[in-house]
Design a protein around this motif. Structure first.
Motif, PDB file in Angstrom:
ATOM      1  N   GLU A  15       0.679  -1.055  -0.035  1.00 12.03           N
ATOM      2  CA  GLU A  15       0.051   0.024   0.072  1.00 12.03           C
ATOM      3  C   GLU A  15       0.926   1.278   0.070  1.00 12.03           C
ATOM      4  O   GLU A  15       0.685   2.391  -0.729  1.00 12.03           O
ATOM      5  N   ASP A  16       2.040   1.195   0.669  1.00 13.76           N
ATOM      6  CA  ASP A  16       2.757   2.175   0.877  1.00 13.76           C
ATOM      7  C   ASP A  16       3.558   2.739  -0.545  1.00 13.76           C
ATOM      8  O   ASP A  16       3.550   3.659  -0.900  1.00 13.76           O
ATOM      9  N   GLY A  58       2.261   1.773  -3.500  1.00 15.18           N
ATOM     10  CA  GLY A  58       1.139   2.259  -4.338  1.00 15.18           C
ATOM     11  C   GLY A  58       0.886   3.790  -4.167  1.00 15.18           C
ATOM     12  O   GLY A  58       0.561   4.474  -4.992  1.00 15.18           O
ATOM     13  N   LYS A  59       1.062   4.130  -2.889  1.00 18.69           N
ATOM     14  CA  LYS A  59       0.767   5.647  -2.520  1.00 18.69           C
ATOM     15  C   LYS A  59       1.716   6.268  -2.909  1.00 18.69           C
ATOM     16  O   LYS A  59       1.602   7.514  -3.677  1.00 18.69           O
ATOM     17  N   GLN A  60       3.140   6.092  -2.873  1.00 18.80           N
ATOM     18  CA  GLN A  60       4.230   6.664  -3.421  1.00 18.80           C
ATOM     19  C   GLN A  60       4.413   6.795  -4.860  1.00 18.80           C
ATOM     20  O   GLN A  60       4.678   7.822  -5.430  1.00 18.80           O
ATOM     21  N   ALA A  77       1.449   6.773  -6.628  1.00 24.53           N
ATOM     22  CA  ALA A  77       0.593   7.699  -7.118  1.00 24.53           C
ATOM     23  C   ALA A  77       0.705   9.222  -6.923  1.00 24.53           C
ATOM     24  O   ALA A  77       0.498  10.043  -7.636  1.00 24.53           O
ATOM     25  N   ASP A  78       1.464   9.407  -5.665  1.00 22.61           N
ATOM     26  CA  ASP A  78       2.113  10.667  -5.552  1.00 22.61           C
ATOM     27  C   ASP A  78       2.991  11.282  -6.336  1.00 22.61           C
ATOM     28  O   ASP A  78       3.117  12.384  -7.016  1.00 22.61           O
TER      29      ASP A  78
END
Length: 78
Positions: A4-5, A7-9, A11-12
């Motif tokens: 998840e981390d 994926g968030k990175q 996306a950012d």
């Protein structure tokens, strides 16, 4: 760091890249039409086309060349 981390990175980073491209559209466009971009894109496209032809045994060589040429017309100055 979990998936998840990551994926968030990702996306950012994608959001930052989009913002940069929007704010610098003229500069990005000029860079894509440069002689340097032409040389790099030719090498990358030639390599990708060669790999595609190798994997398919050349069965789709005409289509591969068509796609390669179409992409080449959009990047660089030739």
């Amino acid at each position: 760091m979990g998936i998840e981390d990551l994926g968030k990175q990702a996306a950012d980073l994608a959001g930052k890249a989009k913002t940069f491209a929007e704010e610098n559209a003229d500069k990005v466009g000029d860079a894509l039409k440069s002689e340097q971009a032409e040389g790099i894109s030719d090498r990358l496209l030639d390599g990708a086309a060669g790999l595609a032809n190798k994997v398919t045994g050349g069965k789709f060589a005409d289509k591969v060349d068509e796609v390669r040429d179409n992409l080449d017309g959009k990047i660089g100055n030739e």
